[in-house]
Every structure is written in C-alpha cells, then in structure tokens.
Scaffold this motif. Sequence first.
Motif, PDB file in Angstrom:
ATOM      1  N   LEU A  48       5.004  13.785  -6.360  1.00 31.00           N
ATOM      2  CA  LEU A  48       6.086  12.874  -6.849  1.00 31.00           C
ATOM      3  C   LEU A  48       6.538  12.804  -8.477  1.00 31.00           C
ATOM      4  CD1 LEU A  48       4.229   9.497  -5.442  1.00 31.00           C
ATOM      5  CD2 LEU A  48       6.033  10.816  -4.505  1.00 31.00           C
ATOM      6  N   THR A  49       7.839  12.835  -8.508  1.00 30.23           N
ATOM      7  CA  THR A  49       8.488  12.651  -9.845  1.00 30.23           C
ATOM      8  C   THR A  49       7.832  11.646 -10.736  1.00 30.23           C
ATOM      9  OG1 THR A  49      10.179  11.308  -9.560  1.00 30.23           O
ATOM     10  CG2 THR A  49      10.691  13.637  -9.028  1.00 30.23           C
ATOM     11  N   GLU A  50       7.889  11.832 -12.012  1.00 28.37           N
ATOM     12  CA  GLU A  50       7.304  10.592 -12.801  1.00 28.37           C
ATOM     13  C   GLU A  50       7.794   9.147 -12.593  1.00 28.37           C
ATOM     14  OE1 GLU A  50       6.475   9.720 -17.567  1.00 28.37           O
ATOM     15  OE2 GLU A  50       6.837  11.802 -16.931  1.00 28.37           O
ATOM     16  N   ASP A  51       9.151   9.410 -12.488  1.00 29.85           N
ATOM     17  CA  ASP A  51      10.022   8.134 -12.148  1.00 29.85           C
ATOM     18  C   ASP A  51       9.317   7.529 -10.859  1.00 29.85           C
ATOM     19  OD1 ASP A  51      11.353   8.064 -14.420  1.00 29.85           O
ATOM     20  OD2 ASP A  51      13.203   8.645 -13.446  1.00 29.85           O
ATOM     21  N   ALA A  52       9.294   8.370  -9.729  1.00 25.95           N
ATOM     22  CA  ALA A  52       8.800   7.816  -8.498  1.00 25.95           C
ATOM     23  C   ALA A  52       7.477   7.311  -8.600  1.00 25.95           C
ATOM     24  CB  ALA A  52       8.897   8.910  -7.312  1.00 25.95           C
ATOM     25  N   ARG A  53       6.852   7.830  -9.006  1.00 20.82           N
ATOM     26  CA  ARG A  53       5.322   7.290  -9.517  1.00 20.82           C
ATOM     27  C   ARG A  53       5.222   5.961 -10.189  1.00 20.82           C
ATOM     28  NH1 ARG A  53       3.512  12.582 -11.053  1.00 20.82           N
ATOM     29  NH2 ARG A  53       3.510  11.507 -13.208  1.00 20.82           N
ATOM     30  N   GLU A  54       6.216   5.759 -10.978  1.00 16.84           N
ATOM     31  CA  GLU A  54       6.375   4.756 -11.768  1.00 16.84           C
ATOM     32  C   GLU A  54       6.677   3.573 -10.709  1.00 16.84           C
ATOM     33  OE1 GLU A  54       5.279   3.394 -15.096  1.00 16.84           O
ATOM     34  OE2 GLU A  54       3.974   5.211 -14.768  1.00 16.84           O
ATOM     35  N   ARG A  55       7.700   3.988 -10.391  1.00 17.77           N
ATOM     36  CA  ARG A  55       8.541   2.712  -9.265  1.00 17.77           C
ATOM     37  C   ARG A  55       7.387   2.289  -8.335  1.00 17.77           C
ATOM     38  NH1 ARG A  55      12.955   6.446  -9.168  1.00 17.77           N
ATOM     39  NH2 ARG A  55      12.243   7.262  -7.022  1.00 17.77           N
ATOM     40  N   LEU A  56       6.627   3.143  -7.743  1.00 21.79           N
ATOM     41  CA  LEU A  56       5.725   2.898  -6.604  1.00 21.79           C
ATOM     42  C   LEU A  56       4.395   2.025  -7.403  1.00 21.79           C
ATOM     43  CD1 LEU A  56       5.794   6.062  -4.498  1.00 21.79           C
ATOM     44  CD2 LEU A  56       6.682   3.851  -4.024  1.00 21.79           C
ATOM     45  N   ARG A  57       3.913   2.395  -8.496  1.00 23.50           N
ATOM     46  CA  ARG A  57       3.075   1.595  -9.273  1.00 23.50           C
ATOM     47  C   ARG A  57       3.371   0.312  -9.741  1.00 23.50           C
ATOM     48  NH1 ARG A  57       2.850  -0.387 -13.516  1.00 23.50           N
ATOM     49  NH2 ARG A  57       4.523   0.720 -14.322  1.00 23.50           N
ATOM     50  N   ALA A  58       4.604   0.117  -9.945  1.00 26.09           N
ATOM     51  CA  ALA A  58       5.359  -1.158 -10.476  1.00 26.09           C
ATOM     52  C   ALA A  58       5.308  -2.040  -9.076  1.00 26.09           C
ATOM     53  CB  ALA A  58       6.641  -0.907 -10.773  1.00 26.09           C
ATOM     54  N   TYR A  71       3.998  -0.886   3.717  1.00 32.72           N
ATOM     55  CA  TYR A  71       3.283   0.299   3.655  1.00 32.72           C
ATOM     56  C   TYR A  71       4.578   1.256   3.141  1.00 32.72           C
ATOM     57  CZ  TYR A  71      -0.245  -1.564   6.469  1.00 32.72           C
ATOM     58  OH  TYR A  71      -1.524  -2.119   6.873  1.00 32.72           O
ATOM     59  N   LEU A  72       4.310   1.800   1.973  1.00 37.17           N
ATOM     60  CA  LEU A  72       5.271   2.710   1.228  1.00 37.17           C
ATOM     61  C   LEU A  72       4.710   4.147   1.566  1.00 37.17           C
ATOM     62  CD1 LEU A  72       5.782   0.757  -1.986  1.00 37.17           C
ATOM     63  CD2 LEU A  72       6.878   0.151   0.164  1.00 37.17           C
ATOM     64  N   VAL A  73       5.422   4.879   2.397  1.00 37.48           N
ATOM     65  CA  VAL A  73       5.094   6.057   2.839  1.00 37.48           C
ATOM     66  C   VAL A  73       5.599   7.071   2.076  1.00 37.48           C
ATOM     67  CG1 VAL A  73       4.868   7.483   4.993  1.00 37.48           C
ATOM     68  CG2 VAL A  73       4.396   4.966   5.209  1.00 37.48           C
ATOM     69  N   VAL A  74       4.709   8.307   1.923  1.00 36.65           N
ATOM     70  CA  VAL A  74       5.322   9.417   1.278  1.00 36.65           C
ATOM     71  C   VAL A  74       4.847  10.633   2.223  1.00 36.65           C
ATOM     72  CG1 VAL A  74       5.941   8.567  -0.951  1.00 36.65           C
ATOM     73  CG2 VAL A  74       3.714   9.615  -0.295  1.00 36.65           C
ATOM     74  N   PRO A  75       5.622  11.750   2.222  1.00 43.00           N
ATOM     75  CA  PRO A  75       5.066  13.033   2.935  1.00 43.00           C
ATOM     76  C   PRO A  75       3.718  13.454   2.575  1.00 43.00           C
ATOM     77  CG  PRO A  75       7.450  13.323   2.503  1.00 43.00           C
ATOM     78  CD  PRO A  75       6.915  11.886   1.630  1.00 43.00           C
ATOM     79  N   PRO A  76       2.802  13.880   3.160  1.00 43.97           N
ATOM     80  CA  PRO A  76       1.609  14.561   2.889  1.00 43.97           C
ATOM     81  C   PRO A  76       1.902  15.606   1.876  1.00 43.97           C
ATOM     82  CG  PRO A  76       1.498  14.270   5.209  1.00 43.97           C
ATOM     83  CD  PRO A  76       3.092  13.896   4.897  1.00 43.97           C
ATOM     84  N   GLY A  77       0.884  15.395   0.699  1.00 38.52           N
ATOM     85  CA  GLY A  77       0.981  16.656  -0.311  1.00 38.52           C
ATOM     86  C   GLY A  77       2.380  16.545  -1.183  1.00 38.52           C
ATOM     87  N   THR A  78       3.020  15.578  -0.907  1.00 43.40           N
ATOM     88  CA  THR A  78       4.093  15.354  -1.899  1.00 43.40           C
ATOM     89  C   THR A  78       3.873  15.222  -3.268  1.00 43.40           C
ATOM     90  OG1 THR A  78       5.427  14.268  -0.220  1.00 43.40           O
ATOM     91  CG2 THR A  78       6.418  13.967  -2.474  1.00 43.40           C
ATOM     92  N   ILE A 129       0.666  -1.202  -0.034  1.00 45.23           N
ATOM     93  CA  ILE A 129      -0.154  -0.107  -0.010  1.00 45.23           C
ATOM     94  C   ILE A 129       0.913   1.132   0.151  1.00 45.23           C
ATOM     95  CG2 ILE A 129      -1.733   1.262   1.410  1.00 45.23           C
ATOM     96  CD1 ILE A 129      -2.408  -1.703   2.499  1.00 45.23           C
ATOM     97  N   VAL A 130       0.684   2.347  -0.641  1.00 45.63           N
ATOM     98  CA  VAL A 130       1.215   3.578  -0.934  1.00 45.63           C
ATOM     99  C   VAL A 130       0.423   4.471  -0.006  1.00 45.63           C
ATOM    100  CG1 VAL A 130       2.033   5.423  -1.968  1.00 45.63           C
ATOM    101  CG2 VAL A 130       2.426   2.931  -2.951  1.00 45.63           C
ATOM    102  N   ALA A 131       1.002   5.180   0.784  1.00 45.11           N
ATOM    103  CA  ALA A 131       0.014   6.088   1.550  1.00 45.11           C
ATOM    104  C   ALA A 131       0.694   7.163   2.304  1.00 45.11           C
ATOM    105  CB  ALA A 131      -0.440   5.137   3.003  1.00 45.11           C
TER     106      ALA A 131
END
Length: 203
Positions: free
Chosen positions: A156-166, A147-154, A22-24
């Motif tokens: 994300l770069t396109e690369d980071a989004r793709e990594r988390l999606r994958a 749980y893959l946690v990112v700061p609220p309101g971040t 889960i990304v949260a």
Amino acid sequence: MGTRDMSLIATPPENRHPVETIVAEDQDESLRRWIGRELSRSGQVFVVHDRVYDIAKLAARIRTLAPAGARIGVAHGQLPEEALERTMVDLIEGRLDILVTTTIIESGIDIPNANTLIVHRADRFGLAGLYQLRGRVGRFTRKAYAYLVVPPGTVLTEDARERLRAIMQHTALGSGFKVAMEDLKLRGAGNLLGVEQHGHITA
C-alpha cells in the motif's frame, strides 16, 4: 463572511453499536465466511466495487462464494434508470440477499437489514468515501461489520495506509468529525485566499 457556530452530534441513536471495521486480504474463504455469517442471520450484504467495467466479473465470483440459493443483484450508475430502480426496490423489500454495487449507495440508502459491508479494493477509496460507505451498515440494533479488502501481497502507498488506519481507528458512532479532520490532515486544507482560487470571496 457569514460564518456560523458549529455544533457536533456526539451521542449515537439508542441501541446502536459501532461498526466493527477490519482491513483484510481478498481471500475466497474469508469472503465466503463473511457472507455466510450475515445470510445465516437473515441479513443482507453490500459488496462495493470501484469500477463499472468489471463489476459483473466480481458479481460472478461472489455468486460462487455465496450460499446456494442466495439472491444477488448488481447496481451501478450506468444501468438504465428503470433497471436500477427495480434492483434497489428488490433490495429494500428483501428480495435480494447480496448487492454488488459501486459507490452509488454512499448516501440516501437506509437498509436496516444490511449489516455486512465488503469494500473491494479499499485501497483505492478516499477516507470520506469509506466513512460514507460504512454508514450504510449498522443502522439497526444488530452488530454490523465492514471489511475493507485489499489484494493479497499488496504494497500500500503511505496515503492508502493512513486512510485505512484512520477509518479503523475511528469506529465510534458520531466520529464523523474526527474522520473529517483526518481527511483534512491527509489531503491538505487547500488555499482559500491564494491565487489558485477563482471567483470573489464576497460572492
């Protein structure tokens, strides 16, 4: 060139479950709930951070969010060897409930009782690293969570989004090859025979 045939192990060990990934957003209430749920079933928790300089600050925060009496340890590669070994032995022997750590747990750690992983600032991690970290949980018959946690309101770069999606998409056991192919697609294959390479291919 000495190339070899390749075989893929696609069948998971018996009674293993895929790790729910889960990304949260990084919220105190969520962290409290995830940690509390794992400790309530007598499990252990990994909290992974990508920096040594402020890992103690994160550990102090986790201490305020964990249930009363939770035993928390900190592990990273800059600790004296003896202190690091003592912490890891305490974890293995069940004297720690939560380990706040860097990526030194990526490989070689087998703690079947640890089935919740929280990766702090997951947007800073590479895909292969996230996959290796997720492999530290779900090593038992019990359902595991990452749980893959990112700061609220971040944003994300396109690369980071793709990594988390994958990493979220490939949760099935034995999906390491698919993750490797995604990583290859995201980072590129390099230039095996080009002028940027060094040395001789025959060597």
